[in-house]
Design an enzyme around this catalytic site. Sequence first.
Site, PDB file in Angstrom:
ATOM      1  N   LEU A  55      -6.947   2.831  -9.420  1.00 38.97           N
ATOM      2  CA  LEU A  55      -6.001   3.421  -8.475  1.00 38.97           C
ATOM      3  C   LEU A  55      -6.352   2.944  -7.075  1.00 38.97           C
ATOM      4  CD1 LEU A  55      -6.001   7.153  -9.724  1.00 38.97           C
ATOM      5  CD2 LEU A  55      -4.219   5.446 -10.139  1.00 38.97           C
ATOM      6  N   HIS A  56      -5.349   2.485  -6.349  1.00 32.50           N
ATOM      7  CA  HIS A  56      -5.623   2.078  -4.961  1.00 32.50           C
ATOM      8  C   HIS A  56      -4.463   2.336  -4.010  1.00 32.50           C
ATOM      9  CE1 HIS A  56      -3.292  -1.441  -6.236  1.00 32.50           C
ATOM     10  NE2 HIS A  56      -3.134  -1.734  -4.961  1.00 32.50           N
TER      11      HIS A  56
END
Length: 359
Positions: free
Chosen positions: A206-207
């Site tokens: 996740l970013h």
Amino acid sequence: MIKKITLIAGARPNFIKIAPIVHALKKSGKIAYRLVHTGQHFDEKMSHTFFTQLHIPEPDVNLNCGGGSQAEQTAAIMVAFEKELLANPTDLVLVVGDVTSTMACSIVAKKLNIKVAHVEAGIRSYDMAMPEEINRLVTDAITDYFFTTTTWASENLKKAGVFDDQIFFVGNVMIDTLLSKREQFVQPGFWNDFNLEPKKYFVLTLHRPANVDSAENLLVLLKEITSNVNGLPVLFPIHPRTAKVLMESHFTSNNLRIIEPLGYLEFNYLVENALCVITDSGGITEETTVMGIPCMTLRDNTERPETIELGTNELLGTNPQAIAPALKTLFDQQWKKGSIPELWDGKAAERIVTVLENL
């Protein structure tokens, strides 16, 4: 006739995409090149490790333009790259992907009346809240030669008014790297420490700001994922900024394994042996499609529809309530098998170099 080109790399996805082009140029020997690293990613794991593992030669110059806001970084890259081009003239600037460096260097080149080629042109999410979408639109608005990964991308360009003779459907250079390095994937050092077994763990990445910048959103996603994976480990290579948010929230889970960002060979070993990947990345969905690994994307849109239409990816959206049903489908062994898109065969870079030689 093109005798010399300047290649731009700045961030992790760029290194993966530029590597096969460098190798194809060296193999051909007909066009000289200069490799410019903008320094956009300056973390060891995000930069130097990739040059080493992908056997990319040391860049001819590093502009050292890391850090700062998007505007500050864009400005720094443009100022530094203008000086670089004035000192080292070239016939063509070749950019890849959709990071800040891609857009900034394209603008500088065109302002100096230098032709621009864009590898991975034409992909669209139609989501203007994504910085990458703005980078794509600006870059493709001033590009001269467009190298596309799919016919979807080619059609997007044609709809925008790009002429057919400017568009070259060559395939996916990211897959060139994947296929050439697949036999060299490396088991991470923590494999035994975590008692990992093939197809008995998940990989999570996740970013995107919508998912990780808000502690509330991040925690809801993590709770939904970790509580619906039947107790299997969830390996989460985490960005320092996200780690800080998580630490401050005091979230704990018995099956969440927080790990540092990995090198290319270690990360893809994890992906290839995972039961499933849960992500908000675009590029990873391409890699899972080719490796045949189920993939769930926590986004409301994607610029890579081929990974859904043909591949193993499904778009779950940003509603956490969609996670449990998707995981049930996976555990019920009902996940789609997928297929590999046309020309994702490991030879895209060779096609690009052939085009360059004939321009």
